[in-house]
Write an enzyme that holds these catalytic residues in place. Structure first.
Site, PDB file in Angstrom:
ATOM      1  N   HIS A  17     -49.067 -11.133   7.232  1.00  0.00           N
ATOM      2  CA  HIS A  17     -48.431 -12.286   7.875  1.00  0.00           C
ATOM      3  C   HIS A  17     -48.804 -13.020   9.299  1.00  0.00           C
ATOM      4  CE1 HIS A  17     -46.884  -8.521   6.279  1.00  0.00           C
ATOM      5  NE2 HIS A  17     -45.466  -9.341   5.565  1.00  0.00           N
ATOM      6  N   CYS A  48     -43.841  -5.444   6.157  1.00  0.00           N
ATOM      7  CA  CYS A  48     -43.566  -6.868   6.991  1.00  0.00           C
ATOM      8  C   CYS A  48     -42.821  -5.771   8.865  1.00  0.00           C
ATOM      9  CB  CYS A  48     -42.451  -7.784   6.330  1.00  0.00           C
ATOM     10  SG  CYS A  48     -43.251  -7.347   4.725  1.00  0.00           S
ATOM     11  N   ARG A 106     -43.652   2.790  -3.817  1.00  0.00           N
ATOM     12  CA  ARG A 106     -42.579   1.927  -3.985  1.00  0.00           C
ATOM     13  C   ARG A 106     -42.438   3.525  -5.395  1.00  0.00           C
ATOM     14  NH1 ARG A 106     -43.384  -4.320  -4.052  1.00  0.00           N
ATOM     15  NH2 ARG A 106     -43.805  -4.281  -1.617  1.00  0.00           N
ATOM     16  N   ASP A 162     -52.591  -7.297   2.496  1.00  0.00           N
ATOM     17  CA  ASP A 162     -51.484  -7.707   3.048  1.00  0.00           C
ATOM     18  C   ASP A 162     -51.852  -8.937   4.311  1.00  0.00           C
ATOM     19  OD1 ASP A 162     -48.447  -8.684   3.018  1.00  0.00           O
ATOM     20  OD2 ASP A 162     -47.920  -6.804   4.019  1.00  0.00           O
ATOM     21  N   LYS A 213     -40.444 -18.847  -2.582  1.00  0.00           N
ATOM     22  CA  LYS A 213     -42.013 -19.014  -2.577  1.00  0.00           C
ATOM     23  C   LYS A 213     -42.635 -19.621  -3.421  1.00  0.00           C
ATOM     24  CE  LYS A 213     -40.502 -15.719  -5.444  1.00  0.00           C
ATOM     25  NZ  LYS A 213     -39.966 -14.138  -5.592  1.00  0.00           N
ATOM     26  N   GLN A 263     -52.193  -3.152  -0.489  1.00  0.00           N
ATOM     27  CA  GLN A 263     -52.340  -4.219  -0.173  1.00  0.00           C
ATOM     28  C   GLN A 263     -53.322  -5.019   0.838  1.00  0.00           C
ATOM     29  OE1 GLN A 263     -47.866  -4.375   1.140  1.00  0.00           O
ATOM     30  NE2 GLN A 263     -47.189  -5.575  -0.785  1.00  0.00           N
ATOM     31  N   HIS A 302     -45.335 -14.124   4.659  1.00  0.00           N
ATOM     32  CA  HIS A 302     -45.527 -13.263   3.763  1.00  0.00           C
ATOM     33  C   HIS A 302     -46.680 -13.650   3.037  1.00  0.00           C
ATOM     34  CE1 HIS A 302     -42.298 -10.515   4.887  1.00  0.00           C
ATOM     35  NE2 HIS A 302     -41.381 -11.189   4.901  1.00  0.00           N
TER      36      HIS A 302
END
Ligand code: ZN
Length: 656
Positions: free
Chosen positions: A394, A343, A372, A392, A474, A390, A520
């Site tokens: 945004h 992000c 992580r 991912d 979310k 991911q 996200h």
């Protein structure tokens, strides 16, 4: 004169203190019979204890997950424990908690319990349940409790009481014990328990036995841990046992080894070594998602993996997420972190030049490699890793665009899940937590937008009150696989905070600066985990479009070597992943081997096929053969690959 408020909001008034059981009975005999425990003002309690003041009451039955857990707790603590003591009098009882889908009990015993003992123990448990003894709570002082368990020779229980923290005691420093019937069996427990053993259904099974240490410390005495599972009825038990058996057969680690998809090793804990076949699946999936999102108006970017501490401080991750981050140092006295998420980097791209409101929304995607530092105990094959990628993105947008963007995302996500073979999807909706950033007005807007969007998808959703992120509400998307297991994969989070922290702006129609909102979102979650799910979903028999090797070309004898090579060339040209098997083996042997290797299509070429320029085609899982011209065979396979769907054998003959 307590007023009891029920979950539906109705209030019942009583003249005197009343038990939850009495309240249930006043509603209906069926509810009283099904009731196993109660929740009084949100706290679980034994059903027979009096309620003296006004309270909110919920009656727990086996239909309710909490009721089920209380029954499992009584089963392990009162029934399994007693059965073990009666069968093996030297048994010392340690602890017996519930776990997901079941329970265990830790014991010390000179007799080594094995699965051979299980039928005998289960039989004893059934006999104890049939005695239908009441289970009653008693409050005793700490010294009384110590005496009780000392006299019974239960040194682990004595140890627990002696080391009990203040919150293990209740009602003015007293400790609760639970006695069965005449008091011949006593357990130390916070409770609650079902009030009579006959409320435990005969729908349980002991599953395995393993070693454990007292207080999980290897310096302490070694114990035996006996596991079991228990359900509301026999049908639910059987369904669960079938699911476990099927899950073992489909274990992605086992299939991953068999099909040489990937491996894991000590030197890179929680990170995947993708082998050629697994990497082919990975790339096919990534190319598929890349096209999907490109067609949906996303742009794709790539951002650095090593990023200076400064940016993580600004984004708030340094203070909130540091324990999970891998930290590195560069020679210039800079501390760098390996990114745990993408992000803040995407905000940097957004900020590089002025953005007009007319350019919004900007949908910025990255197949971002993140790391992580998950505890090693929690790692599990591809399902839980430390290094993952991911899918991912945004979405930077204006507040009034949230709803439209959420609807659009839900539509895309459902399309992808359906094409990947999952049609059962549900949504968890988490709204504002107590500790949150942003005004109530903004939260109202965001939550309403999410609600409208979910309603528009027609998906079933459950509410997780107060479980949203501190920066916004979310959605979590849960899919159900072929054997009924749930996997939470997709997510969408509304974020008012990060654009503020990292000072992202756009120029509005009023020529002034405004904060964008960030959404996200991910569809698969991570490629690693999703491929793990796909392996188990398909048991390694991937649909044609995803299969690492799509076609095996087998000759019958040497005479067809040249033609087999020609067929391979034609498949290569069509972009179909094929290989040639010219080994001097019987054709039936070769076919069997490629079927075991889960190759979806096998072409056999013999003398006749060379002569007629045809192939003999056979599908995985079928013993039917068809002969087709090479051109027709390629066209039908391409049709299926483009459709991303395996068609019934007979149907594909006519599709071009
Ligand atoms: Zn993000």
């Amino acid at each position: 004169m307590p007023n009891i408020t029920l979950p539906d909001g109705s209030v019942k008034s009583f003249d005197n203190a009343v038990s939850a059981y009495d309240v249930a009975a006043s509603i209906g005999a069926g509810l009283a019979k099904a009731a196993v425990a109660a929740k009084v003002d949100g706290v679980q309690r034994d059903i027979y204890l009096p309620i003296e003041r006004d309270a909110k009451l919920e009656i727990l039955t086996l239909k309710n997950p909490e009721g089920l857990e209380i029954m499992r707790h009584t089963l392990t603590a009162q029934v399994l424990a007693r059965a073990l003591k009666e069968l093996f009098p030297d048994v010392k009882l340690a602890i017996g908690p519930t776990i997901e889908n079941g329970f265990y009990y830790d014991i010390s015993s000179p007799h080594k319990i094995s699965t051979d003992d299980f039928p005998k123990i289960e039989q004893k448990m059934a006999e104890i349940i049939a005695e239908a003894k009441p289970v009653k709570r008693e409050m005793v002082s700490r010294s009384e409790a110590i005496n009780i368990f000392k006299n019974r020779g239960e040194h682990f229980k004595v140890d627990i009481i002696e080391n009990a923290a203040v919150d293990d005691t209740t009602e003015a420093g007293k400790i609760s014990i639970y006695k069965q019937g005449d008091g011949s069996f006593v357990d130390l427990c916070r409770g609650p328990h079902v009030e009579n053993l006959n409320k435990i259904p005969l729908a349980f099974k002991l599953t395995k036995v393993s070693g454990a240490y007292w207080r999980a410390d290897a310096n302490n005495e070694q114990l035996q841990r006996i596991y079991g599972t228990a359900w509301a009825d026999k049908k639910a038990l059987d369904a669960y046992l079938n699911m476990v058996e099927e899950a073992e057969k489909r274990d992605h680690r086992k299939i991953g080894r068999e099909l040489k998809l990937f491996h894991l090793q000590e030197e890179a804990v929680g990170q995947v070594f993708w082998h050629e076949a697994g990497w082919t699946i990975y790339q096919t999936l990534q190319n598929y998602i890349a096209k999907k999102i490109r067609d949906d108006g996303y742009i794709e970017v790539k951002t650095p993996i090593l990023v200076d501490r400064k940016l993580w401080e600004d984004s708030g991750h340094w203070s909130k997420f540091k324990e999970n981050m891998f930290i590195s140092e560069s020679d210039e006295e800079h501390i760098l972190a390996i990114k745990p998420m993408n992000c803040p980097c995407h905000v940097q791209i957004f900020k590089q030049e002025p953005v007009s409101y007319k350019a919004l929304p900007i949908r910025m995607a990255e197949f971002g490699m993140c790391h992580r530092n998950e505890p090693s105990g929690g790692l599990h094959g591809l399902m839980r890793v430390r290094g993952f990628t991911q899918d991912d993105a945004h979405i930077f947008c204006m507040e009034e665009q949230i709803e439209g963007e959420v609807v659009r995302f839900c539509k895309l996500l459902l399309e992808v899940y359906t094409e990947l073979g999952f049609d059962k999807v549900r949504v968890k909706f988490s709204d504002r937590p107590e500790n949150r950033a942003g005004t109530d007005e903004t939260w109202d807007k965001a939550e309403n937008a999410l609600k409208v969007a979910v309603a528009a998808t027609g998906l079933e959703y459950t509410l997780n009150p107060g479980e949203g992120a501190f920066y916004g509400p979310k959605l979590e998307f849960v899919l159900t696989d072929a054997i009924g297991r749930d996997w939470q994969c997709g997510t969408l989070q509304v974020d008012f905070v990060l654009p503020e922290r990292l000072d992202a702006n756009y120029i509005g129609s009023d020529d002034k600066k405004h904060r964008p909102v960030m959404l996200h979102r991910a569809i698969l979650g991570s490629f690693e985990r999703f491929i793990g799910i796909l392996i188990e979903q398909y048991s390694g028999k991937f649909p044609l479009w995803l299969a690492p090797k799509q076609v095996a070309i087998c000759n019958i004898s040497e005479g067809q070597n040249d033609y087999a090579a020609e067929v391979k060339k034609a498949l290569d040209k069509a972009g179909i992943r094929a290989f040639v098997d010219l080994r001097n083996e019987k054709i039936s042997y070769k076919i069997r081997e490629h079927m075991l290797g889960r190759v979806p299509v096998i072409f056999t070429v013999g003398g006749k096929e060379v002569e007629n320029r045809t192939v003999n085609l056979r599908r995985l899982g079928s013993d039917e053969n068809i002969t087709s011209s090479l051109e027709d065979a390629i066209n039908t396979l391409l049709y299926e690959i483009n459709l991303k769907k395996d068609l019934p054998f007979t149907e594909i003959k006519n599709k071009k």
